[in-house]
Write an enzyme that holds these catalytic residues in place. Structure first.
Site, short mmCIF file in Angstrom:
data_model
loop_
_atom_site.label_atom_id
_atom_site.label_comp_id
_atom_site.label_asym_id
_atom_site.label_seq_id
_atom_site.Cartn_x
_atom_site.Cartn_y
_atom_site.Cartn_z
N LYS A 137 44.21 -17.54 4.25
CA LYS A 137 43.61 -18.73 4.59
C LYS A 137 42.20 -19.40 3.69
O LYS A 137 41.37 -18.43 4.90
CB LYS A 137 45.14 -19.31 5.00
N HIS A 153 36.58 -3.99 7.71
CA HIS A 153 36.12 -4.55 6.64
C HIS A 153 34.76 -4.13 6.76
O HIS A 153 33.45 -3.20 5.90
CB HIS A 153 35.58 -6.05 5.58
#
Lengths: 184, 281
Positions: free
Chosen positions: A102, A37
């Site tokens: 998650k 990212h």
């Protein structure tokens, strides 16, 4: 009831998905964790293109264990999403439509999910061997130098996920906790 | 004196890390099954079903339980009548880690410089090694591949002594509540109380290798474990944070005397994939 969804997500799918829905995803997923990212955001900041066309796509926050002989991939469960929060709104603005990880997201990510009409799913953490069974193809598409953190393109079939944040502002973590908490 | 070859330590460490990453202990499996029976939340039960199904795959398919094969944490209890020969003990442990993670198709998750380059070391070394010297002529090795999601939720509180028992309970419950869905609940809550800052955290970590749910041998600690577990499971976080009754399998408390000014409390969380193995050489 479990909904089958073909990736990439359509506008209709996104409108129909609600917090708490269990889905089986089939189609293409891109894999990226925080190191990837950071590189992607650096590329955007330099005015360079992303290593894949992100429009309409779904990113899975995951770093697999090595594929043993004869297998497509090793264990392949989700990682904690909070580490991607700082980068996510920028990618949603670029057209990212789905995320799988998650754990809770920041208020900024949740606002961006609503604003840009996207969905945040969770997969079951610690079920990496089970999840690997739903991955039928895996290919490194960018940043191979990152090792287990490289960007991958996966083909999945009936990948199990649960809708956490929908476009209506729902949040399964908040709602679930509220429903089952008892007086201290 | 009894001599032990460094190579025997390497072999033991390698085997233990492979076993730990492929097979949960019988105590952890029993805790999962019990949680599945007790859990009221349908989403929580689904998560536990997936977790239980996952445990049936690894050993036969060479795929570890979880892709996060952890930081290699190693506890060494070295008998004072042992002489380790033909090699350096830290290197012996790290060679074992390197071997396990390579041969066992385990993910290498360590990066060299934590706040700058973050380049992967490529073999999951170095291990974090805690060594104690104990009476006897044996070496006990315990390995704990510790996943990042749960480890990142650790908390240290240097409480004022006036905070007392209630202050400790409030601090631990708050730490679990703040961790929320991130540490892959149901968790084991490791708690270290007393000593110094680093002693408290080391106890909190060490508490995680106890058999799940086995009460502390100290009655007061055992009562504290029970009280904290009750409160933690009243939080409603549930399996994977989807809402439910089982947020933690157990709370394990270790204590140590503290300075007259201090009440250190450390919380170290273990995800449901509580992987650890031990052997004695």
């Amino acid at each position: 009831m479990i909904k089958g969804i073909i990736l990439p997500l359509t506008e209709k799918d996104i409108k129909s998905l609600k917090t708490g829905d269990n889905v089986l995803l089939s189609g293409t997923l891109y894999v990226a964790r925080d190191a990837a990212h950071r590189k992607m955001i650096d590329a955007l900041d330099r005015g360079e293109p992303l290593p894949f066309d992100i429009k309409g796509q779904t990113i899975y926050y995951m770093g697999p264990s090595p594929a043993p002989p004869g297998k497509v991939i090793g264990a392949a469960g989700p990682t904690t999403s909070v580490r991607m929060d700082a980068y996510t709104p920028k990618l949603l603005a670029k057209g990212l439509k789905g995320m799988i990880g998650k754990g809770v997201r920041s208020p900024e990510v949740k606002d961006a999910v609503k604003k840009y009409k996207a969905v945040y799913f969770a997969a079951v953490g610690g079920a990496g061997a089970l999840i690997s069974k739903t991955i039928i193809k895996s290919k490194v598409v960018a940043y191979p130098d990152l090792g287990p953190e490289a960007v991958l393109r996966l083909e999945v079939k009936d990948f199990p996920a649960t809708v956490i944040n929908d476009i209506f502002g729902g949040d399964l973590y908040i709602e679930g906790k509220k429903k089952y908490s008892l007086a201290q | 004196m009894r001599s032990i070859n460094a190579a025997d330590i390497t072999e033991a460490v390698a085997n233990l890390f492979k076993q730990a990453n492929y097979n949960l202990g019988a105590d952890v499996l029993a805790a999962l099954k019990k949680a599945r029976k007790t859990e009221e939340s349908p989403a929580g039960r689904d998560a536990l079903d997936a977790i239980l199904e996952n445990t049936r795959i690894p050993a036969k398919e060479n795929i570890p339980l979880c892709q996060d094969c952890g930081t290699a944490v190693v506890f060494l209890e070295v008998g004072q009548a042992v002489l380790i020969v033909k090699g350096d003990v830290s290197k012996a442990v790290n060679d074992g880690v390197q071997q396990a993670y390579k041969e066992g198709y385990l993910r290498k998750s360590m990066v060299i410089h934590p706040f700058s380059t973050r380049t992967n070391t490529g073999d999951n070394t170095p291990a974090v090694i805690h060594t104690t010297i104990v009476p006897g002529n044996k070496v006990k090795i315990t390995v704990l591949p510790k996943g990042g999601g749960a480890e990142n939720m650790a908390k240290l509180g240097m409480l004022l002594p006036v905070a007392g028992r209630q202050g400790v309970i409030d601090f631990v419950v708050k730490a679990v509540e703040q961790a929320w869905s991130n540490p892959c609940p149901p968790v084991i809550v490791g708690v270290g109380i007393g000593g110094t800052a680093e002693k408290a955290m080391e106890m909190a970590k060490h508490a995680l290798i106890r058999k799940v749910g086995q009460p502390s041998p100290d009655k007061e600690n055992a009562a504290l474990e029970k009280d904290i577990l009750h409160k933690v499971n009243n939080l409603g976080i549930g399996p994977m944070g989807y809402g439910g009754r089982i947020t933690a399998f157990a709370v394990h408390v270790e204590t140590f005397p503290a300075h007259i000014t201090a009440l250190p409390v450390a919380v170290n969380l273990q995800c449901h994939s509580a992987r650890h193995r031990e052997t004695v050489i």
